[in-house]
Design an enzyme around this catalytic site. Structure first.
Site, PDB file in Angstrom:
ATOM      1  CD1 TRP A  71      20.653 -43.880  -8.252  1.00 35.67           C
ATOM      2  CD2 TRP A  71      20.176 -43.312  -6.142  1.00 35.67           C
ATOM      3  NE1 TRP A  71      20.822 -42.528  -8.128  1.00 35.67           N
ATOM      4  CE2 TRP A  71      20.540 -42.138  -6.846  1.00 35.67           C
ATOM      5  CE3 TRP A  71      19.835 -43.192  -4.786  1.00 35.67           C
ATOM      6  CZ2 TRP A  71      20.567 -40.881  -6.258  1.00 35.67           C
ATOM      7  CZ3 TRP A  71      19.871 -41.932  -4.201  1.00 35.67           C
ATOM      8  CH2 TRP A  71      20.240 -40.792  -4.937  1.00 35.67           C
ATOM      9  CG  ASN A  97      13.135 -49.846  -3.651  1.00 36.77           C
ATOM     10  OD1 ASN A  97      13.878 -48.876  -3.501  1.00 36.77           O
ATOM     11  ND2 ASN A  97      11.990 -49.782  -4.307  1.00 36.77           N
ATOM     12  N   GLY A  98      14.263 -49.022  -0.476  1.00 39.97           N
ATOM     13  CA  GLY A  98      13.685 -48.110   0.515  1.00 39.97           C
ATOM     14  C   GLY A  98      14.767 -47.672   1.477  1.00 39.97           C
ATOM     15  CD  GLU A 453      11.465 -31.824 -19.782  1.00 38.95           C
ATOM     16  OE1 GLU A 453      11.497 -31.471 -18.593  1.00 38.95           O
ATOM     17  OE2 GLU A 453      11.738 -32.987 -20.149  1.00 38.95           O
ATOM     18  CE  LYS A 457      14.577 -34.770 -20.403  1.00 39.25           C
ATOM     19  NZ  LYS A 457      13.697 -34.904 -19.532  1.00 39.25           N
ATOM     20  CG  HIS A 476      16.084  -9.298 -13.472  1.00 41.76           C
ATOM     21  ND1 HIS A 476      16.050  -7.994 -13.034  1.00 41.76           N
ATOM     22  CD2 HIS A 476      15.030  -9.434 -14.311  1.00 41.76           C
ATOM     23  CE1 HIS A 476      15.021  -7.373 -13.563  1.00 41.76           C
ATOM     24  NE2 HIS A 476      14.383  -8.223 -14.348  1.00 41.76           N
ATOM     25  CE  LYS A 575      11.516 -43.308 -16.970  1.00 46.10           C
ATOM     26  NZ  LYS A 575      11.802 -41.912 -17.319  1.00 46.10           N
TER      27      LYS A 575
HETATM   28  C1  G6P Z   1      13.443 -38.468 -11.825  1.00 50.48           C
HETATM   29  C2  G6P Z   1      13.550 -38.794 -13.301  1.00 50.48           C
HETATM   30  C3  G6P Z   1      12.888 -37.703 -14.121  1.00 50.48           C
HETATM   31  C4  G6P Z   1      11.457 -37.498 -13.672  1.00 50.48           C
HETATM   32  C5  G6P Z   1      11.358 -37.227 -12.168  1.00 50.48           C
HETATM   33  C6  G6P Z   1       9.918 -37.276 -11.680  1.00 50.48           C
HETATM   34  O1  G6P Z   1      14.231 -37.365 -11.547  1.00 50.48           O
HETATM   35  O2  G6P Z   1      14.895 -38.956 -13.690  1.00 50.48           O
HETATM   36  O3  G6P Z   1      12.911 -38.063 -15.488  1.00 50.48           O
HETATM   37  O4  G6P Z   1      10.898 -36.435 -14.374  1.00 50.48           O
HETATM   38  O5  G6P Z   1      12.081 -38.223 -11.443  1.00 50.48           O
HETATM   39  O6  G6P Z   1       9.441 -38.575 -11.888  1.00 50.48           O
HETATM   40  P1  G6P Z   1       7.917 -38.962 -11.995  1.00 50.48           P
HETATM   41  O7  G6P Z   1       7.939 -40.446 -12.197  1.00 50.48           O
HETATM   42  O8  G6P Z   1       7.291 -38.570 -10.706  1.00 50.48           O
HETATM   43  O9  G6P Z   1       7.355 -38.229 -13.143  1.00 50.48           O
END
Ligand code: G6P
Length: 580
Positions: A71, A97-98, A453, A457, A476, A575
Site C-alpha cells: 500500500w 512494513n512500516g 456507518e 459503507k 444547517h 484494511k
Molecule cells: C480502516 C478499515 C476500516 C476500519 C478502520 C479502523 O480504515 O478500512 O474498515 O474500520 O481502518 O480499523 P480497526 O482495525 O482499528 O477497527
C-alpha cells in the site's frame, strides 16, 4: 498497510509466499513481490493485485523466501517501488512494513558514499545499509544497522550465501509460525494457518534469526525467549467458502458472530469490572470501530449513566488536557496506528486502558492493561461488517451486564431476526442509490451512528459520495444539496424521536429528494412519505439498530456489485491502517 510473509523449510518458498500474500492482500494491493534463494537470489515483482496477475512467481525456486504486498506510502505503485528491495550487488533482499522516518537523511548519506538508488521508497536504504555492514553474517549486519532507523518496521531479510531468514520488529506487527521442520512468518497469523497453529508474536525491539532447524530471538542484544501461542482461527474461516465476495460471506456470518460475541462476554470479568468502576470513559477508535463506539456512548449515557465520549483516535493528542479514568481503544485489527498511539498517550496521562479487539496477539493487546476480545473470526473484506456487529454485540452485552435494565429480551430478538433480515429485498433501493450523485444518511440518537456507518459503507465500496448526518443538522447546510439526485436514507422506528423524524422526512420530501426509509413493518405514515420503504420486524430500538445496520451493509454491497466495483478491495483503501 503492506503485508509481509517469509518462509524457510522444505516447500517451494515462492508458492508459500504467494499464498500467504493472497491472505494479506487486504493490507494493501498496489503491487507485490517475492524473492527466493536457490542458492542465488531470484526476484519477481508485479504491479497490481496478486489475483489479477497474469504471470506469476511460480518459476522462482528455493525453500527460503520473502514476499510483500504493498500500500504505497513513498513512491507511486510501480515495479521499481514494489518490494523486495535489493542492495547494489543484488545479493540482499528486504521486505518492509512500516515507515522509515529518517530515510531522506540516510539516503543522502548513502548517495554521498556512492550508492545509486533504484526506487523512490523509504525502504531501499535498508538493504544498502546492511550491505555496508555485511561481513558474512546477515544477522549481525542487521543488528548493527537497526539503531540507525527511526520509525516503524517489520522486516524480513535474506541474502545469497546464507540459509538464514532474519526478522525484526519495531512498531509494526510480525508473527512467526512454528511448524514441523518449517517456519512461516506473516504480518498477521493468516498466512500461517495452512502450515501451523503455533505462533510466536514478536515484541518491539525483537530481532530473530530463523533457519529450518530453529530460531533465536534477541532484544537489545540479549537473547530472549517468547511464548508459543495457539492460534484460535482456522484456515477455512479465512476462505470465501462459496461466496462471491468476502464481504458477503462476512455479512452472512453475522447471526453466528452476534451470538458468539454475546456469550463470550461474562459478567465476572476484569474488563467488565473496569468499565463498571469507571466514573467517565473516553473511547478512541477509527472508522467503523469509531461508529460502533458511538453506539456504546449513547447506551452508556442513556442506560448506565456513565459519561462516555468517543474521540477519533487521530484527534486524541490534540486534546492535551483530556483525562478520564478509563480510556478504551476499540479496534478490529488491533493494529491501527492512531488507535495505538492514542491508547499509549492515555496510559502516559495516567488513565487505565482497555482494548476491545478481534485479533489475538495484536499490538493493542500489549499496549492496553486489559483486553476484551470480540471473537468475530478473521475479517478479510476491507469494508468492515461483522466486526461492527460484534462490537455492537459486545457493547449491548456490557450494558446488559452493568445495568439494572436488562436487555435479555432485546438480545434474543436480535438473534432471532438477524438470519431473516439477510434476505430483505433491496432492489428498489439499489436502483435509487446507484444513480445518485450524493446520498445523505440521517438518524437521531442511536440511529445517528447507524447513519454514519451506513454512509461509510456506501462510500467505501460504491464510490458514491455519501454522508451521515444527525437528522437535526440537515437544515444547517445539507438541505442545500437536496434534489431528485440526492436520495436520503433513514431508519425511522417508533421511539421517542419518531414524530420529529417524520417531520424531517416530510421537509425532505417537500424538496423533491427521494426517501428510502427503514421502518418497523412500514406503517402507513412511512409508506406515504417514502419512495422506498424497507420493512423491519417488530423489534426494540436496540434490535432496530443492529438489523438496520445490516440492511445498510447489504444496500452498500448490492449497489457496489451493480456498479461492477471490486467490493473486497476498494480503490486506495487498506484494511489495516498502520501509519498515521
Ligand atoms: C480502516 C478499515 C476500516 C476500519 C478502520 C479502523 O480504515 O478500512 O474498515 O474500520 O481502518 O480499523 P480497526 O482495525 O482499528 O477497527
Amino acid at each position: 498497510m503492506c503485508g509481509i510473509v517469509g518462509y524457510t523449510g522444505y516447500r517451494e518458498a515462492a508458492e508459500v509466499c504467494r499464498l500467504g500474500l493472497l491472505r494479506l492482500e487486504y493490507r494493501g494491493y498496489d503491487s507485490y513481490g517475492i524473492a527466493t534463494l536457490s542458492p542465488s537470489l531470484s526476484v519477481y515483482k508485479h504491479v497490481g493485485k496478486i489475483s489479477d496477475s497474469a504471470t506469476s512467481s511460480n518459476h522462482l525456486r528455493g525453500d527460503t523466501g520473502i514476499g510483500h504486498t504493498r500500500w504505497a506510502t513513498h513512491g507511486v505503485p510501480s515495479e521499481k517501488n514494489a518490494h523486495p528491495h535489493l542492495d547494489a550487488k543484488k545479493k540482499i533482499a528486504v521486505v518492509h512494513n512500516g515507515i522509515i522516518e529518517n530515510y531522506a537523511e540516510l539516503r543522502r548519506g548513502l548517495e554521498e558514499r556512492g550508492v545509486v538508488f533504484a526506487s523512490d521508497t523509504d525502504t531501499e536504504v535498508i538493504p544498502h545499509l546492511i550491505a555496508e555492514h555485511y561481513t558474512k553474517n546477515l544477522f549481525q549486519a542487521v543488528e548493527s544497522i537497526l539503531p540507525m532507523l527511526k520509525g516503524s518496521y517489520a522486516l524480513l531479510i535474506i541474502t545469497e550465501g546464507e540459509d538464514t531468514l532474519v526478522a525484526a520488529r519495531n512498531g509494526s506487527p510480525l508473527v512467526l509460525g512454528v511448524g514441523d521442520g518449517e517456519y512461516v512468518l506473516g504480518s498477521d497469523a493468516l498466512p500461517l494457518l495452512d502450515y501451523t497453529r503455533q505462533a510466536v508474536y514478536f515484541e518491539d525491539g525483537d530481532t530473530a534469526e530463523i533457519t529450518r532447524d530453529g530460531f533465536t530471538i534477541h532484544n537489545k542484544g540479549v537473547s530472549v525467549s517468547r511464548n508459543i501461542t495457539e492460534i484460535e482461527w482456522n484456515a477455512d474461516e479465512a476462505k470465501k467458502g462459496g461466496y462471491q465476495h468476502y464481504m458477503l460471506k462476512e455479512i452472512f456470518e453475522q447471526p453466528e458472530v452476534f451470538a458468539n460475541t454475546l456469550s463470550s462476554i461474562k459478567s465476572k470479568s476484569e474488563a467488565v469490572d473496569m468499565i463498571r468502576n469507571a466514573h467517565a470513559i473516553t473511547i478512541v477508535a477509527c472508522g467503523t470501530s469509531a461508529n460502533a463506539s458511538m453506539i456504546f456512548s449513547y447506551l452508556m449515557e442513556g442506560i448506565c449513566h456513565i459519561p462516555t465520549r468517543v474521540i477519533l483516535a487521530s484527534e486524541f493528542k490534540y486534546f492535551p488536557t483530556m483525562f478520564t479514568d478509563l480510556v478504551i481503544g476499540v479496534s478490529q485489527s488491533g493494529e491501527t496506528a492512531d488507535t495505538l498511539a492514542a491508547l499509549k498517550l492515555a496510559k502516559d496521562r495516567g488513565s487505565q486502558t482497555l482494548a476491545i479487539t478481534n485479533v489475538l496477539g495484536s499490538t493493542i493487546t500489549r499496549v492496553a492493561s486489559l483486553v476484551l476480545y470480540t471473537r468475530a473470526g478473521p475479517e478479510m473484506s476491507v469494508a468492515a461488517t461483522k466486526s461492527f456487529t460484534s462490537q455492537v454485540a459486545a457493547f449491548l452485552q456490557i450494558v446488559n451486564l452493568l445495568s439494572d435494565y436488562k436487555l435479555e429480551t432485546e438480545l434474543s430478538e436480535i438473534k432471532r431476526y438477524l438470519p431473516e433480515i439477510l434476505s430483505t429485498d433491496l432492489s428498489k433501493a439499489v436502483d435509487l442509490c446507484k444513480n445518485a450523485t450524493t446520498l445523505l444518511y440521517i438518524g437521531r440518537g442511536l440511529f445517528y451512528p447507524v447513519a454514519l456507518e451506513g454512509a461509510l459503507k456506501m462510500k467505501e465500496i460504491s464510490y458514491i459520495h455519501a454522508e451521515g448526518y444527525a437528522a437535526g443538522e440537515l437544515k444547517h447546510g445539507p438541505f442545500a444539496l437536496l434534489s431528485p439526485k440526492t436520495p436520503v436514507i433513514s431508519t425511522c422506528v417508533s421511539n421517542c424521536v419518531y414524530p420529529v423524524m417524520m417531520s424531517n422526512l416530510k421537509e425532505i420530501k417537500a424538496r423533491n429528494a427521494p426517501i428510502i426509509v427503514i421502518g418497523k413493518n412500514c406503517d402507513k405514515d412511512l409508506e406515504d412519505v417514502a419512495d422506498v420503504c424497507i420493512p423491519l420486524p417488530a423489534v426494540s430500538e436496540y434490535g432496530a439498530v443492529v438489523l438496520s445496520s445490516v440492511i445498510l451493509q447489504l444496500l452498500a454491497y448490492q449497489t457496489a456489485v451493480s456498479l461492477g466495483n471490486d467490493v473486497d478491495m476498494p480503490r486506495n483503501l487498506a484494511k489495516s491502517v498502520t501509519v498515521e
